[in-house]
Each structure stands twice: as structure tokens, then as C-alpha cells.
Design a protein around this motif. Structure first.
Motif, PDB file in Angstrom:
ATOM      1  N   VAL A 220      16.178  47.504   8.699  1.00  0.00           N
ATOM      2  CA  VAL A 220      14.709  46.805   8.404  1.00  0.00           C
ATOM      3  C   VAL A 220      14.641  45.607   9.362  1.00  0.00           C
ATOM      4  CG1 VAL A 220      13.559  45.179   6.834  1.00  0.00           C
ATOM      5  CG2 VAL A 220      14.595  47.453   5.903  1.00  0.00           C
ATOM      6  N   LEU A 221      15.611  44.978   9.647  1.00  0.00           N
ATOM      7  CA  LEU A 221      15.518  43.759  10.514  1.00  0.00           C
ATOM      8  C   LEU A 221      15.323  44.310  12.057  1.00  0.00           C
ATOM      9  CD1 LEU A 221      18.587  41.480   9.392  1.00  0.00           C
ATOM     10  CD2 LEU A 221      16.034  41.250   9.200  1.00  0.00           C
ATOM     11  N   ILE A 222      15.948  45.395  12.592  1.00  0.00           N
ATOM     12  CA  ILE A 222      15.596  45.909  13.869  1.00  0.00           C
ATOM     13  C   ILE A 222      14.308  46.538  13.997  1.00  0.00           C
ATOM     14  CG2 ILE A 222      16.397  47.570  15.551  1.00  0.00           C
ATOM     15  CD1 ILE A 222      19.507  46.935  14.448  1.00  0.00           C
ATOM     16  N   ASN A 223      13.619  46.865  12.988  1.00  0.00           N
ATOM     17  CA  ASN A 223      12.263  47.650  13.033  1.00  0.00           C
ATOM     18  C   ASN A 223      11.098  46.889  12.368  1.00  0.00           C
ATOM     19  OD1 ASN A 223      12.887  50.558  14.221  1.00  0.00           O
ATOM     20  ND2 ASN A 223      14.298  50.195  12.658  1.00  0.00           N
ATOM     21  N   PHE A 224      11.524  45.487  12.149  1.00  0.00           N
ATOM     22  CA  PHE A 224      10.416  44.570  11.505  1.00  0.00           C
ATOM     23  C   PHE A 224       9.020  44.708  12.278  1.00  0.00           C
ATOM     24  CE2 PHE A 224      12.275  40.872  13.672  1.00  0.00           C
ATOM     25  CZ  PHE A 224      11.034  40.092  14.061  1.00  0.00           C
ATOM     26  N   THR A 225       8.906  44.435  13.548  1.00  0.00           N
ATOM     27  CA  THR A 225       7.913  44.573  14.400  1.00  0.00           C
ATOM     28  C   THR A 225       7.193  45.802  14.005  1.00  0.00           C
ATOM     29  OG1 THR A 225       9.004  45.234  16.035  1.00  0.00           O
ATOM     30  CG2 THR A 225       8.759  42.936  16.051  1.00  0.00           C
TER      31      THR A 225
END
Length: 435
Positions: A220-225
């Protein structure tokens, strides 16, 4: 609302933002006594091993077989094969990569807790930053994920293929280096701790692992953008969007435009991810829609019929149960825990209107069983051989109460029968004791 900035503000408030002491990080995670920062890559890579398990063959079960499993504690025997099977093929076997060190597993869980705080603007109040995210966040679940789409007539559900393995060690490194403002060697350390080996045709790559506790939050964090951009795009088309792990769902009261779908698929492809073509579902108008295991029709949510069948089977088993041994007590305890969890699930999804007898039985039995007990093997039932000493002691204490309770009820039943007999035939008739 600018969710990118909100996420970055939350990241800047993290205890590991800009914290560039490798030794200090390992101490935070409880790993400083087993891992050497100078040899970390070699040490971490050697902590993984793998085995093979044969894939289960498909096929429908008979009703009798299904009902048997609802009150059966026997664990399915899965043979772990630690060398390549002679008839190996991807269709027959699944390869499982696992971490061999329990200490490192605990360290990863500590890191997972640290990273999870980033998803909340107020961690204590459990206020999430991302409105569309229903996994990896407290007070949200696959149930709330489905509830967001109630009442919408059109729905598109997609599944990201190999979501975790699509994120390799380099992407993890880049994310921590840039977003957490870390030195190169510190960002590399995180990338080593958060990825596991995966075989490909050309050899071995390191990616987020399917079995690692940190993978859901990292993905989730790595793909938040990307997710934030898709969420903003959905809002422009008046479309509701939710994310639950690798399942992304879109719904609207109007037809979801093909233009939006084309943009969505293009965005995912350009970000090195792939949609599972076999799991694309488009529902129209008033059809029943399935979202993360929950069925929705209009404004009504429901669980699958098989779960209803399981609940009723367990209810019928428990409502008149008697216990005559400690082993039987343990068996009933495990069935009760399943039943109580199933009733809670039913209540959250459908409510218990007309089914209060289910929650009444849970209430009646709850005081006869302890709660919150530990086990040796977390995913196995409470049975002899899987009980730590304090758990066994507590369970035996409750079992003794069952024995007393059963004896009292039997004696009361005999007294009741005798009193009825005396009232009918007279006090002098000694046959009452045999009734």
C-alpha cells in the motif's frame, strides 16, 4: 483533498523518518544481537528456505461431507516436500518460501506496527489517512469494503495479479530512500528486511513475500501515489472506489464509462502491474454483486449460503451438548469458538433479525468457556499437545465447572421427576427413584 501530501506528512511523523542509524534500527526491531549490519545482505538472504505442496484438486463436496467438516477439528494433512518433486510442474505444486528465524519474524512484526502508524492521521483514534483503503487499517475490513458500494447499480471489480511479487527490492529501496529521507545504506537495509527470494526463469529475484507480515502494508505504502491518483480519477467520474489488499472495486449509480476503464487499465500497466483477466467482474443494474466474499443486492448485504448452513449445523450441535471428558470439553470449546465467530460475522453483515436464538446460545455458553488463551501452534485448535501450561490449567479449571454444572443439572432433573411422580402417585410410592 491532496492525499499525497497527507500521506507524506504522516510519513514525516514516523519514528523511522530520517533515522539513519543501522544499529539503532536493528535495536528497535530486536535484531541487533543476531544480525550484523556489515553482513546483512548475506545473513538475511540465508534466512529463507522453501518447500513444495501439492495443489488440491477441484471438485464439489456432498452436503453430508460439508456438514461433517463444520463440526470436525481434524487438520488437513499437507505434505511438505523439501526437494523438487520428480513430477514437478506449476500446475501440480505450489512452492512456499518461508523465513526460518522466529526472531526475525518478530522483528518484522515490530516493523509492521511502525509502518502501520503511517496510515493513520491519529493512530490512537484510528483515523485513517486514505478513505478508500479497507485493508491494513483498524476498524475496517472486507465487510466495510463491501458496505461502501451498497445501493450502487453498476460495479467493476478487478484483482491485481501477483501484487506483492510485482514489487521488487529496488522499488522498496527507492521508496524508503526518497519518502523516508534515508541514507543509501539504511534504505538498502529496509529493502533487505522486507523482501524474500522468488524464482523466475532467469534465476532469483527478491520481492515482497506472500507470507511476510510486512507485505500488505508495504504494498500500500509503495503504491500510495498510484492509488491516490486512481481515487481522484474515480471521483471525477462520480465513481466510488475501495481497495482491499489486491482487490480494487469501483461502483456507481450510472454506467461506468469505457473511457474510465481504459484509463484505469492503462495506469495499472504503466506502473508495472498486471490485472488478473480471469478476475475482472462487471455487474449491471440490479444483479447480485460479490465483493470480497460478501453479496450485495441493492441496499442488502448477505453472506454465502454455505456459511448459513455451517452456522445452523454448529448451533444444532451445541444447543444440547453434554461433556463427559476433558478431551470432549476441548472439542466443544473449539466448535464454540468457531460458532461464536460465525455468529459475529453474520451479525456484522446481515444483522440478527429473526435469529436472536443464535446470539442467545453464544451468551449462554460464553461464561462456561475462557477467552484470550494462547496456543503453541497459533493456527491449530486447542487440543492436548497444543496447550501451554497456563492455558491447560485455565481450561481444566473451566472443565471442572462443567462437571459441577452437569452434576447439578442431572440432580435437579431427578428431583424434578420425583416431585412430579409423588404429586401424581403419592409420597409412599418408592418407584419414583427409578423414574
Amino acid at each position: 483533498m491532496d492525499f499525497d501530501n497527507l500521506m507524506r506528512n504522516s510519513i514525516r511523523n514516523s519514528e523511522i523518518y530520517g533515522f539513519n542509524s543501522k544499529r539503532g534500527i536493528l535495536q528497535k526491531l530486536g535484531l541487533h544481537h543476531i544480525l550484523d549490519p556489515r553482513k546483512l545482505e548475506t545473513e538475511v538472504n540465508n534466512l529463507y528456505s522453501h518447500y513444495y505442496i501439492r495443489k488440491r484438486k477441484g471438485g464439489s463436496e456432498t452436503k453430508d461431507k460439508r456438514i461433517e467438516t463444520y463440526v470436525d477439528l481434524r487438520e488437513e494433512k499437507v505434505e511438505k516436500i523439501f526437494s523438487v518433486p520428480s513430477d514437478h510442474s506449476p500446475d501440480k505444486y505450489r512452492k512456499i518460501t518461508y523465513l526460518t528465524s522466529n526472531v526475525v519474524k518478530r522483528g518484522q512484526r515490530k516493523l509492521n506496527k511502525i509502518l502501520s502508524k503511517v496510515l493513520f492521521s491519529d493512530f490512537k483514534k484510528k483515523e485513517p489517512v486514505l478513505p478508500y483503503l479497507h485493508s491494513s487499517t483498524k476498524k475496517r475490513s472486507f465487510i466495510t469494503n463491501s458496505r461502501e458500494h451498497l445501493g450502487n447499480r453498476y460495479l467493476l471489480a478487478i484483482d491485481l495479479r501477483n501484487f506483492y511479487p510485482s514489487i521488487d527490492r529496488d522499488r522498496v529501496f527507492h521508496f524508503f530512500r526518497t519518502e523516508f529521507n534515508l541514507d543509501i545504506d539504511v534504505a538498502k537495509m529496509y529493502s533487505l528486511l522486507l523482501t524474500s527470494p522468488r524464482e523466475i526463469d532467469d534465476g532469483i529475484v527478491y520481492t515482497l513475500g506472500q507470507g511476510l507480515s510486512t507485505s500488505p502494508i508495504c504494498a500500500v505504502l509503495i503504491n500510495f501515489t498510484l492509488f491516490n491518483y486512481i481515487y481522484s480519477l474515480s471521483a471525477k467520474y462520480n465513481i466510488t472506489m475501495t481497495v482491499y489488499v489486491d482487490d480494487i472495486t469501483f461502483s456507481s449509480d450510472d454506467i461506468i464509462p469505457q473511457e474510465f476503464i481504459d484509463k484505469l487499465f492503462g495506469l495499472i500497466k504503466r506502473n508495472s502491474m498486471e490485472i488478473n483477466k480471469g478476475k475482472i467482474h462487471y455487474y449491471k443494474m440490479d444483479s447480485t454483486k460479490k465483493i470480497t466474499g460478501i453479496y450485495i443486492n441493492g441496499n442488502v448485504m448477505s453472506i454465502r449460503n454455505g456459511k448459513h448452513e455451517e452456522i445452523i449445523t454448529q448451533y444444532n450441535y451445541l444447543k444440547n451438548i453434554t461433556v463427559h471428558s476433558y478431551e470432549q470439553f476441548l472439542f466443544v470449546y473449539n466448535i464454540f469458538l468457531r460458532f461464536a465467530g460465525n455468529v459475529q460475522f453474520l451479525e456484522e453483515v446481515e444483522g440478527l433479525k429473526g435469529k436472536k436464538y443464535l446470539s442467545n446460545l453464544v451468551s449462554q455458553l460464553r461464561h462456561k468457556f475462557p477467552s484470550g488463551l494462547s496456543k503453541i501452534r497459533k493456527n491449530s485448535p486447542y487440543m492436548i499437545g497444543n496447550l501451554p501450561g497456563d492455558t491447560d490449567e485455565k481450561l481444566r479449571e473451566y472443565y471442572s465447572r462443567w462437571e459441577q454444572w452437569y452434576e447439578i443439572n442431572v440432580n435437579n432433573f431427578i428431583i424434578f421427576k420425583c416431585s412430579c411422580f409423588i404429586a401424581k402417585y403419592g409420597e409412599d410410592n418408592e418407584n419414583c427413584i427409578h423414574q
